[in-house]
Design a protein around this motif. Structure first.
Motif, PDB file in Angstrom:
ATOM      1  N   SER A   9      -7.646  31.337  29.609  1.00 18.87           N
ATOM      2  CA  SER A   9      -6.337  31.929  29.911  1.00 18.87           C
ATOM      3  C   SER A   9      -5.632  32.386  28.643  1.00 18.87           C
ATOM      4  O   SER A   9      -5.041  33.474  28.604  1.00 18.87           O
ATOM      5  CB  SER A   9      -5.448  30.922  30.650  1.00 18.87           C
ATOM      6  OG  SER A   9      -5.929  30.689  31.946  1.00 18.87           O
ATOM      7  N   ASP A  38      -7.456  35.567  27.358  1.00 18.77           N
ATOM      8  CA  ASP A  38      -7.158  36.719  28.202  1.00 18.77           C
ATOM      9  C   ASP A  38      -5.744  37.238  27.943  1.00 18.77           C
ATOM     10  O   ASP A  38      -5.520  38.440  27.767  1.00 18.77           O
ATOM     11  CB  ASP A  38      -7.324  36.316  29.663  1.00 18.77           C
ATOM     12  CG  ASP A  38      -7.155  37.472  30.633  1.00 18.77           C
ATOM     13  OD1 ASP A  38      -7.598  38.592  30.328  1.00 18.77           O
ATOM     14  OD2 ASP A  38      -6.590  37.237  31.712  1.00 18.77           O
ATOM     15  N   THR A  39      -4.789  36.332  27.879  1.00 12.62           N
ATOM     16  CA  THR A  39      -3.400  36.710  27.633  1.00 12.62           C
ATOM     17  C   THR A  39      -3.227  37.292  26.237  1.00 12.62           C
ATOM     18  O   THR A  39      -2.550  38.301  26.053  1.00 12.62           O
ATOM     19  CB  THR A  39      -2.478  35.498  27.835  1.00 12.62           C
ATOM     20  OG1 THR A  39      -2.579  35.096  29.202  1.00 12.62           O
ATOM     21  CG2 THR A  39      -1.032  35.830  27.508  1.00 12.62           C
ATOM     22  N   THR A  84      -7.027  42.988  33.190  1.00  9.54           N
ATOM     23  CA  THR A  84      -8.399  42.601  32.856  1.00  9.54           C
ATOM     24  C   THR A  84      -9.388  43.120  33.891  1.00  9.54           C
ATOM     25  O   THR A  84      -9.229  42.902  35.088  1.00  9.54           O
ATOM     26  CB  THR A  84      -8.511  41.062  32.775  1.00  9.54           C
ATOM     27  OG1 THR A  84      -7.473  40.571  31.926  1.00  9.54           O
ATOM     28  CG2 THR A  84      -9.869  40.646  32.237  1.00  9.54           C
ATOM     29  N   LEU A 123     -13.954  39.828  31.364  1.00  7.89           N
ATOM     30  CA  LEU A 123     -13.702  38.922  30.253  1.00  7.89           C
ATOM     31  C   LEU A 123     -14.926  38.040  30.064  1.00  7.89           C
ATOM     32  O   LEU A 123     -15.376  37.379  31.001  1.00  7.89           O
ATOM     33  CB  LEU A 123     -12.474  38.044  30.523  1.00  7.89           C
ATOM     34  CG  LEU A 123     -12.110  37.058  29.418  1.00  7.89           C
ATOM     35  CD1 LEU A 123     -11.591  37.807  28.184  1.00  7.89           C
ATOM     36  CD2 LEU A 123     -11.060  36.069  29.909  1.00  7.89           C
ATOM     37  N   THR A 144     -16.517  34.954  27.752  1.00  6.43           N
ATOM     38  CA  THR A 144     -16.125  33.890  26.823  1.00  6.43           C
ATOM     39  C   THR A 144     -17.340  33.060  26.438  1.00  6.43           C
ATOM     40  O   THR A 144     -18.250  32.840  27.244  1.00  6.43           O
ATOM     41  CB  THR A 144     -15.072  32.956  27.442  1.00  6.43           C
ATOM     42  OG1 THR A 144     -15.592  32.391  28.651  1.00  6.43           O
ATOM     43  CG2 THR A 144     -13.783  33.688  27.731  1.00  6.43           C
ATOM     44  N   ALA A 198     -14.155  35.623  22.606  1.00  5.19           N
ATOM     45  CA  ALA A 198     -13.982  36.336  23.866  1.00  5.19           C
ATOM     46  C   ALA A 198     -14.018  37.833  23.618  1.00  5.19           C
ATOM     47  O   ALA A 198     -13.622  38.311  22.550  1.00  5.19           O
ATOM     48  CB  ALA A 198     -12.646  35.959  24.518  1.00  5.19           C
ATOM     49  N   GLY A 215     -13.176  41.497  25.975  1.00  7.13           N
ATOM     50  CA  GLY A 215     -12.651  41.959  27.244  1.00  7.13           C
ATOM     51  C   GLY A 215     -12.607  43.458  27.371  1.00  7.13           C
ATOM     52  O   GLY A 215     -12.519  44.187  26.380  1.00  7.13           O
ATOM     53  N   PHE A 231     -10.328  46.224  29.649  1.00 11.71           N
ATOM     54  CA  PHE A 231      -9.054  46.234  30.352  1.00 11.71           C
ATOM     55  C   PHE A 231      -8.747  47.621  30.898  1.00 11.71           C
ATOM     56  O   PHE A 231      -9.002  48.623  30.231  1.00 11.71           O
ATOM     57  CB  PHE A 231      -7.919  45.819  29.401  1.00 11.71           C
ATOM     58  CG  PHE A 231      -8.095  44.425  28.885  1.00 11.71           C
ATOM     59  CD1 PHE A 231      -7.418  43.370  29.479  1.00 11.71           C
ATOM     60  CD2 PHE A 231      -8.946  44.160  27.824  1.00 11.71           C
ATOM     61  CE1 PHE A 231      -7.598  42.074  29.023  1.00 11.71           C
ATOM     62  CE2 PHE A 231      -9.134  42.870  27.356  1.00 11.71           C
ATOM     63  CZ  PHE A 231      -8.452  41.822  27.964  1.00 11.71           C
TER      64      PHE A 231
END
Length: 146
Positions: free
Chosen positions: A58, A61-62, A80, A83, A85, A127, A129, A131
């Motif tokens: 979390s 991602d944030t 997202t 993602l 990790t 991580a 990602g 988006f």
């Protein structure tokens, strides 16, 4: 357990209601890097007494979403799409956990970014990602902490 906030970090009032439930986020931004941080607390731990993997994901991602928004001149928001990790080490209560964000590319429809969560020099998680680029948040949404 230390509660001091390292120099250069300011309280960040972003992340929406979900992240607000995890605790205070902090931001340090310079020419080279955006860093989002949190102090790991007991409430963030799993049965083994280490930071729960979902909490770490979390935060990553944030941090990626906020990092993209801060890097985008138009201040678009981002949702997202994917993602990935990799958990590298454990974080424990009292640790100052930093997400070091690297924005790779912001296109018209998608953006790419990565980050490493670190406690000091120890890498805890990496991580990456993808988006979707969304319209900028409204002033009301920004005021509400989204």
């Amino acid at each position: 357990m230390s509660t001091a906030i390292p120099e250069g970090f300011e309280r960040l009032k972003r992340g929406g209601p979900y992240m607000a439930g995890l605790g205070d986020l902090y931001l340090r931004e310079d020419e080279e890097r955006i860093v989002i941080a949190i102090r790991v607390a007991e409430r963030h731990t799993n049965m083994r007494g280490i930071a729960h993997g979902g909490m770490l994901a979390s935060l990553a991602d944030t941090a990626l979403g906020i990092g993209l928004t801060l890097s985008c001149e138009a201040r678009h928001s981002f949702v997202t799409v994917s993602l990935t990790t990799d958990y590298l080490e454990a974080a424990r209560p009292g640790d100052w956990l930093e997400a070091h964000v690297q924005v790779d590319r912001i296109g018209g429809r998608v953006a790419f970014a990565g980050c490493r969560l670190r406690v000091g020099e120890k890498a805890v998680l990496r991580a990456a990602g993808v988006f979707a680029v969304m319209a900028p948040l409204t002033p009301a949404q920004l005021a509400a902490g989204y």
